[in-house]
Design an enzyme around this catalytic site. Sequence first.
Site: not given
Ligand SMILES: *Cc1c(COP(=O)(O)O)cnc(C)c1O
Length: 411
Positions: A70, A124, A200, A225
């Site tokens: 962890r 998001y 982000d 992604k």
């Molecule tokens: C998908 C996404 C998230 C969240 O990510 P997860 O891996 O689904 O928790 C955050 N920001 C953006 C821009 C995203 O496309």
Amino acid sequence: MPDPAEVRSRTAILTRGFEPRLSLGSARPAVFRSSTYVFESPEEAEHAFAVVHGHAAAEPNERAALIYSRISHPNAEILEDHLVPLEPGATDALAFNSGMAAIMTAFFTFARPASTIVYTMPLYGGTTALIHTFLEPCGVRGIPVTAGDTKGIAEAIRAAEDPCIVLIETPANPTMIMTDIRSAAEAAHRHPSKPLVMVDNTFLGPVFQHPLKLGADLVLYSATKYLSGFSDLVAGAAISNDPAPIQRMRSRRTMFGNILQPDECWMLDGRLPTVGLRMNRQSKNAQRIAERLARGASVARVIYPSLLDDPEQRRIYSEQCDYPGGIFSLDFHAGKPAAFEFLRRLRIAKNAVSLGGVETLACHPRSTTHSGDSPAELDRAGVTEGLVRVSVGIEDWRDLLADFEQALQPE
Ligand SMILES: *Cc1c(COP(=O)(O)O)cnc(C)c1O
């Protein structure tokens, strides 16, 4: 081994951070699934815990000892060493078990009661919910600013009362509106509260947009992604050019227990050497398709970074992004029925949320990914009833173009 500082990122990712000697000589990393690690002596165990708790300093070049998974484990360390060269300017990285886990840990490390967080709108959906559901009740006031409003964002930061975080998502999802990272970072660094600037970077990073080079302090990813790229795992990452914020987040990650598990770290690590190849192909495909659809289609407006017509948006794009990326949106003039009909008619592209995978996906954000936002928020952000978001994969672009064209034809 070549000095990692002397090779370029595409080489570094295959030469640094993994020592075959520590994996019985295997050329690619092994998976270490153990939950706990054996010490040579009680003294070594005592020292390892003292270092983790910050009661003793690590020796120069000493790697934190492995204790318990962890806290950290070999596959997380290998992955983190490979994330660093991907993000220009970075020195340190952390792996999380989702993008939301990375964002949540960043918020709960740097937010403090009676402070404010300035953020671009739209974000998001999960991030907006996190601000409203957890930060605001803890006494952190959210200050939303419309994405792309360069002067408005700088002014909101200047006027903010004790800001702890500035969070930018650019390009905005799904409207592709660009926000000027450098300008926001300059405003943040002038503020006496020194808010941490987080970006982000899921949509264009790590290949086409480099926030640390533009003054950001922390880059956050949904590694689900593009970084992983095959729509088959969920992961997140935080990357910085300063070891201090990463160290603080690491201790929160240990408390929250949201480190990425060994198998997922191993899978994601194996995808990183090809992220540039995949994203380049996806961006080329998307650009060819979006620009042709924009010329031909009269039923929908095509929204894509190379097709922006607002001069300020064009300026931000040309100063901040290397290529336009793999995502475009179609805004159908006839609204939701036309958008749904298009989704029903697609034969190659699949109707699914998420993005960044090698396969092409399309979705209707207003009724799916963004359905948690209020209609007023959606209208303000430009997430219309007619909007369809497309994440372009690595199929042959001519087949995809033909698929979109047939789906756009009225019966
Ligand atoms: C998908 C996404 C998230 C969240 O990510 P997860 O891996 O689904 O928790 C955050 N920001 C953006 C821009 C995203 O496309």
